[in-house]
Design a protein around this motif. Structure first.
Motif, PDB file in Angstrom:
ATOM      1  N   LEU A  35       8.164   6.891  -6.188  1.00  0.00           N
ATOM      2  CA  LEU A  35       9.164   6.576  -5.168  1.00  0.00           C
ATOM      3  C   LEU A  35       9.708   5.160  -5.323  1.00  0.00           C
ATOM      4  O   LEU A  35      10.820   4.871  -4.894  1.00  0.00           O
ATOM      5  N   TYR A  36       8.905   4.274  -5.926  1.00  0.00           N
ATOM      6  CA  TYR A  36       9.279   2.866  -6.034  1.00  0.00           C
ATOM      7  C   TYR A  36       9.158   2.376  -7.468  1.00  0.00           C
ATOM      8  O   TYR A  36       8.259   2.787  -8.197  1.00  0.00           O
ATOM      9  N   LYS A  37      10.060   1.470  -7.839  1.00  0.00           N
ATOM     10  CA  LYS A  37      10.004   0.826  -9.151  1.00  0.00           C
ATOM     11  C   LYS A  37       8.813  -0.143  -9.160  1.00  0.00           C
ATOM     12  O   LYS A  37       8.535  -0.787  -8.145  1.00  0.00           O
ATOM     13  N   PRO A  38       8.127  -0.274 -10.286  1.00  0.00           N
ATOM     14  CA  PRO A  38       7.044  -1.263 -10.388  1.00  0.00           C
ATOM     15  C   PRO A  38       7.596  -2.693 -10.264  1.00  0.00           C
ATOM     16  O   PRO A  38       8.734  -2.970 -10.646  1.00  0.00           O
ATOM     17  N   PHE A  39       6.780  -3.588  -9.725  1.00  0.00           N
ATOM     18  CA  PHE A  39       7.157  -4.992  -9.557  1.00  0.00           C
ATOM     19  C   PHE A  39       5.894  -5.816  -9.428  1.00  0.00           C
ATOM     20  O   PHE A  39       4.795  -5.266  -9.282  1.00  0.00           O
ATOM     21  N   THR A  40       6.030  -7.118  -9.471  1.00  0.00           N
ATOM     22  CA  THR A  40       4.878  -7.990  -9.214  1.00  0.00           C
ATOM     23  C   THR A  40       4.904  -8.401  -7.740  1.00  0.00           C
ATOM     24  O   THR A  40       5.955  -8.368  -7.092  1.00  0.00           O
ATOM     25  N   TRP A  41       3.771  -8.815  -7.251  1.00  0.00           N
ATOM     26  CA  TRP A  41       3.694  -9.299  -5.874  1.00  0.00           C
ATOM     27  C   TRP A  41       4.607 -10.513  -5.697  1.00  0.00           C
ATOM     28  O   TRP A  41       5.281 -10.659  -4.676  1.00  0.00           O
ATOM     29  N   ALA A  42       4.685 -11.383  -6.700  1.00  0.00           N
ATOM     30  CA  ALA A  42       5.562 -12.552  -6.609  1.00  0.00           C
ATOM     31  C   ALA A  42       7.019 -12.126  -6.441  1.00  0.00           C
ATOM     32  O   ALA A  42       7.754 -12.717  -5.634  1.00  0.00           O
ATOM     33  N   ASN A  86      13.051   3.796  -6.175  1.00  0.00           N
ATOM     34  CA  ASN A  86      13.379   4.258  -7.518  1.00  0.00           C
ATOM     35  C   ASN A  86      14.563   5.206  -7.433  1.00  0.00           C
ATOM     36  O   ASN A  86      14.453   6.292  -6.856  1.00  0.00           O
ATOM     37  N   CYS A  87      15.681   4.823  -7.985  1.00  0.00           N
ATOM     38  CA  CYS A  87      16.902   5.636  -7.917  1.00  0.00           C
ATOM     39  C   CYS A  87      16.781   6.909  -8.734  1.00  0.00           C
ATOM     40  O   CYS A  87      17.536   7.856  -8.513  1.00  0.00           O
ATOM     41  N   THR A  88      15.839   6.978  -9.670  1.00  0.00           N
ATOM     42  CA  THR A  88      15.711   8.164 -10.526  1.00  0.00           C
ATOM     43  C   THR A  88      14.780   9.208  -9.950  1.00  0.00           C
ATOM     44  O   THR A  88      14.544  10.232 -10.556  1.00  0.00           O
ATOM     45  N   LEU A 126       0.829  -1.198   0.000  1.00  0.00           N
ATOM     46  CA  LEU A 126       0.000   0.000   0.000  1.00  0.00           C
ATOM     47  C   LEU A 126       0.869   1.256   0.000  1.00  0.00           C
ATOM     48  O   LEU A 126       0.519   2.264  -0.615  1.00  0.00           O
ATOM     49  N   GLU A 127       2.024   1.193   0.660  1.00  0.00           N
ATOM     50  CA  GLU A 127       2.945   2.326   0.603  1.00  0.00           C
ATOM     51  C   GLU A 127       3.380   2.581  -0.840  1.00  0.00           C
ATOM     52  O   GLU A 127       3.408   3.724  -1.301  1.00  0.00           O
ATOM     53  N   VAL A 128       3.697   1.512  -1.557  1.00  0.00           N
ATOM     54  CA  VAL A 128       4.099   1.653  -2.962  1.00  0.00           C
ATOM     55  C   VAL A 128       2.933   2.168  -3.801  1.00  0.00           C
ATOM     56  O   VAL A 128       3.083   3.089  -4.605  1.00  0.00           O
ATOM     57  N   MET A 129       1.747   1.586  -3.606  1.00  0.00           N
ATOM     58  CA  MET A 129       0.579   1.934  -4.414  1.00  0.00           C
ATOM     59  C   MET A 129       0.087   3.360  -4.161  1.00  0.00           C
ATOM     60  O   MET A 129      -0.616   3.925  -4.993  1.00  0.00           O
ATOM     61  N   THR A 130       0.447   3.944  -3.026  1.00  0.00           N
ATOM     62  CA  THR A 130       0.052   5.327  -2.736  1.00  0.00           C
ATOM     63  C   THR A 130       1.237   6.276  -2.885  1.00  0.00           C
ATOM     64  O   THR A 130       1.150   7.442  -2.487  1.00  0.00           O
ATOM     65  N   LEU A 136      14.959 -12.373   3.045  1.00  0.00           N
ATOM     66  CA  LEU A 136      15.693 -11.504   3.966  1.00  0.00           C
ATOM     67  C   LEU A 136      15.262 -11.756   5.403  1.00  0.00           C
ATOM     68  O   LEU A 136      14.267 -12.435   5.656  1.00  0.00           O
ATOM     69  N   ARG A 137      15.990 -11.159   6.340  1.00  0.00           N
ATOM     70  CA  ARG A 137      15.624 -11.282   7.756  1.00  0.00           C
ATOM     71  C   ARG A 137      14.354 -10.479   8.031  1.00  0.00           C
ATOM     72  O   ARG A 137      14.067  -9.480   7.373  1.00  0.00           O
ATOM     73  N   LEU A 138      13.648 -10.882   9.050  1.00  0.00           N
ATOM     74  CA  LEU A 138      12.372 -10.258   9.398  1.00  0.00           C
ATOM     75  C   LEU A 138      12.489  -8.747   9.597  1.00  0.00           C
ATOM     76  O   LEU A 138      11.678  -7.988   9.089  1.00  0.00           O
ATOM     77  N   GLY A 139      13.492  -8.279  10.298  1.00  0.00           N
ATOM     78  CA  GLY A 139      13.613  -6.860  10.621  1.00  0.00           C
ATOM     79  C   GLY A 139      14.191  -5.991   9.518  1.00  0.00           C
ATOM     80  O   GLY A 139      14.238  -4.774   9.655  1.00  0.00           O
ATOM     81  N   ASP A 140      14.658  -6.611   8.418  1.00  0.00           N
ATOM     82  CA  ASP A 140      15.228  -5.820   7.328  1.00  0.00           C
ATOM     83  C   ASP A 140      14.171  -4.921   6.703  1.00  0.00           C
ATOM     84  O   ASP A 140      12.999  -5.289   6.615  1.00  0.00           O
ATOM     85  N   ASN A 141      14.607  -3.754   6.240  1.00  0.00           N
ATOM     86  CA  ASN A 141      13.710  -2.837   5.547  1.00  0.00           C
ATOM     87  C   ASN A 141      13.690  -3.232   4.076  1.00  0.00           C
ATOM     88  O   ASN A 141      14.450  -2.727   3.265  1.00  0.00           O
ATOM     89  N   ARG A 142      12.808  -4.137   3.739  1.00  0.00           N
ATOM     90  CA  ARG A 142      12.783  -4.753   2.425  1.00  0.00           C
ATOM     91  C   ARG A 142      12.286  -3.826   1.335  1.00  0.00           C
ATOM     92  O   ARG A 142      12.694  -3.929   0.188  1.00  0.00           O
ATOM     93  N   ILE A 143      11.422  -2.912   1.678  1.00  0.00           N
ATOM     94  CA  ILE A 143      10.825  -2.034   0.683  1.00  0.00           C
ATOM     95  C   ILE A 143      11.868  -1.117   0.034  1.00  0.00           C
ATOM     96  O   ILE A 143      11.729  -0.729  -1.128  1.00  0.00           O
ATOM     97  N   ASP A 144      12.929  -0.808   0.768  1.00  0.00           N
ATOM     98  CA  ASP A 144      13.970   0.073   0.226  1.00  0.00           C
ATOM     99  C   ASP A 144      14.670  -0.524  -0.991  1.00  0.00           C
ATOM    100  O   ASP A 144      15.215   0.206  -1.811  1.00  0.00           O
ATOM    101  N   ILE A 145      14.665  -1.831  -1.108  1.00  0.00           N
ATOM    102  CA  ILE A 145      15.285  -2.491  -2.264  1.00  0.00           C
ATOM    103  C   ILE A 145      14.597  -2.044  -3.558  1.00  0.00           C
ATOM    104  O   ILE A 145      15.222  -2.003  -4.611  1.00  0.00           O
ATOM    105  N   PHE A 146      13.334  -1.674  -3.463  1.00  0.00           N
ATOM    106  CA  PHE A 146      12.561  -1.293  -4.644  1.00  0.00           C
ATOM    107  C   PHE A 146      12.443   0.217  -4.826  1.00  0.00           C
ATOM    108  O   PHE A 146      11.667   0.683  -5.650  1.00  0.00           O
TER     109      PHE A 146
END
Length: 183
Positions: free
Chosen positions: A150-157, A178-180, A97-101, A166-176
């Motif tokens: 803010l984020y690159k598009p991706f699929t849920w899969a 958008n560098c531009t 939802l963070e990505v979608m908004t 990744l580990r539970l506490g990692d901030n996984r969303i940052d991997i996606f």
């Protein structure tokens, strides 16, 4: 939610979860009381029952047995207890939802802790789209305050695969991220 965000397509979020092949799931949790005799020298009044994380899905709808234990972190490292309400559901924004908004709604970091007097039980419904769902913010979410995605598009899969590698506490969303993007 779409109406409040000014998104013309009012079913943009609900379409994902009403599809028969959605990846939503229901989970029951049990957190037994802390064994005070085991931790006599420990001054903490709680133990972590489920570590710090954000939920990767769209939303989490949570209900507990009126025993405290859910904590959220609005600032890194500062934990705030969520007072249980036996007549309400707790709704957590997930990473999708963070990505979608486009960051208008922020995924909440949270954890569950135990206590020394009573078991905590909860049921969580994790609202998720089908695995092939394409996750991207609608163009209306690009605003003068957020001039790019803010984020690159991706699929849920794709996101789910990264999340569970990744580990539970990692901030996984940052991997996606958008560098531009323009800051």
């Amino acid at each position: 939610m779409a109406e409040g965000l000014g998104v013309p397509n009012k079913s943009i979020f609900s379409t994902f979860i009403t599809q028969l092949d959605n990846d939503s799931l229901l989970r029951f949790n049990h957190y037994p009381p802390k064994d005070c005799n085991k931790d006599r020298d420990n001054s903490n009044s709680f133990n972590v029952g489920f570590g710090e994380h954000s939920d990767p899905q769209i939303l989490t709808i949570l209900r507990s047995n009126d025993v405290a234990g859910l904590q959220i972190s609005l600032q890194h490292g500062v934990w705030n207890p969520v007072t249980p309400d036996p007549f309400a559901f707790c709704v957590n924004v997930g990473d999708l939802l963070e990505v979608m908004t486009n960051g208008r709604f922020m995924s909440v970091r949270h954890r569950a802790v135990t206590n020394s007097y009573k078991s905590r039980m909860s049921v969580a419904y994790f609202v998720a789209p089908p695995l092939d769902a394409y996750i991207v913010a609608p163009s209306v979410m690009v605003t003068p305050n957020r001039p790019s995605l803010l984020y690159k598009p991706f699929t849920w899969a794709e996101y789910k695969k990264v999340t569970y590698s990744l580990r539970l506490g990692d901030n996984r969303i940052d991997i996606f991220k958008n560098c531009t993007q323009v800051e």
